[in-house]
Write a protein that holds these residues in place. Structure first.
Motif, mmCIF file in Angstrom:
data_model
loop_
_atom_site.group_PDB
_atom_site.id
_atom_site.type_symbol
_atom_site.label_atom_id
_atom_site.label_comp_id
_atom_site.label_asym_id
_atom_site.label_seq_id
_atom_site.Cartn_x
_atom_site.Cartn_y
_atom_site.Cartn_z
ATOM 1 N N ALA A 99 -12.639 -38.660 -11.154
ATOM 2 C CA ALA A 99 -11.586 -37.849 -10.551
ATOM 3 C C ALA A 99 -11.883 -37.591 -9.079
ATOM 4 C CB ALA A 99 -11.429 -36.534 -11.313
ATOM 5 N N GLU A 100 -13.154 -37.528 -8.702
ATOM 6 C CA GLU A 100 -13.507 -37.329 -7.291
ATOM 7 C C GLU A 100 -13.013 -38.493 -6.433
ATOM 8 O OE1 GLU A 100 -16.424 -34.974 -9.734
ATOM 9 O OE2 GLU A 100 -15.510 -36.954 -9.862
ATOM 10 N N ALA A 101 -13.040 -39.703 -6.989
ATOM 11 C CA ALA A 101 -12.542 -40.872 -6.260
ATOM 12 C C ALA A 101 -11.022 -40.795 -6.123
ATOM 13 C CB ALA A 101 -12.957 -42.160 -6.964
ATOM 14 N N VAL A 102 -10.345 -40.365 -7.171
ATOM 15 C CA VAL A 102 -8.891 -40.209 -7.109
ATOM 16 C C VAL A 102 -8.539 -39.099 -6.111
ATOM 17 C CG1 VAL A 102 -6.794 -39.699 -8.423
ATOM 18 C CG2 VAL A 102 -8.626 -41.052 -9.474
ATOM 19 N N ALA A 103 -9.290 -38.009 -6.131
ATOM 20 C CA ALA A 103 -9.056 -36.919 -5.169
ATOM 21 C C ALA A 103 -9.243 -37.416 -3.743
ATOM 22 C CB ALA A 103 -9.986 -35.739 -5.461
ATOM 23 N N GLY A 104 -10.231 -38.259 -3.513
ATOM 24 C CA GLY A 104 -10.437 -38.839 -2.187
ATOM 25 C C GLY A 104 -9.265 -39.712 -1.770
ATOM 26 N N PHE A 105 -8.735 -40.483 -2.711
ATOM 27 C CA PHE A 105 -7.568 -41.313 -2.443
ATOM 28 C C PHE A 105 -6.372 -40.438 -2.069
ATOM 29 C CE2 PHE A 105 -3.651 -43.346 -3.885
ATOM 30 C CZ PHE A 105 -3.730 -44.595 -3.288
ATOM 31 N N VAL A 106 -6.160 -39.381 -2.846
ATOM 32 C CA VAL A 106 -5.028 -38.484 -2.587
ATOM 33 C C VAL A 106 -5.208 -37.781 -1.247
ATOM 34 C CG1 VAL A 106 -3.826 -36.409 -3.391
ATOM 35 C CG2 VAL A 106 -4.522 -38.178 -5.027
#
Length: 115
Positions: A99-106
């Protein structure tokens, strides 16, 4: 041009125990905290899926842990964007994406956007 090694920043290498985020714990918290901070509309369903829409309505993020169609494709995150100009596009993230990677993408997606 030749730069001295003393002018270059030191490499930052976190200890192995600090890299727990490199694998998914199947938790949406980092993304949801970001979306709430950005004042997105966030709705959870009785099935435990979560749907979020940007304030301008041009971006959607879905956390789909209980969506059979998503699991069939081995995804759990869906991002859809409708630009003011140009074609709509989307990005999906698999069940093992942290989820941290998705948060970074967002965060990168909205960095220069009013949404």
């Amino acid at each position: 041009m030749n730069a001295s090694g003393t002018l270059l920043p030191a490499a930052v290498r976190p200890a192995a125990e600090d890299r727990h985020w490199l694998s998914s714990d199947h938790c949406a918290t980092p993304v949801l905290e970001l979306l709430h901070a950005l004042d997105w509309t966030v709705v959870d369903t009785p099935e435990a899926n979560i749907h979020a829409t940007s304030p301008d309505g041009r971006a959607y993020i879905g956390w789909l842990p209980e969506d059979p169609a998503a699991w069939t494709r081995d995804i759990v995150w869906r991002v859809q964007v409708q630009p003011t100009e140009g074609d709509a596009w989307g990005q999906e993230f698999g069940t093992h994406t942290p989820a941290e990677a998705v948060a970074g993408f967002v965060a990168a997606l909205v960095a220069h956007s009013p949404c």
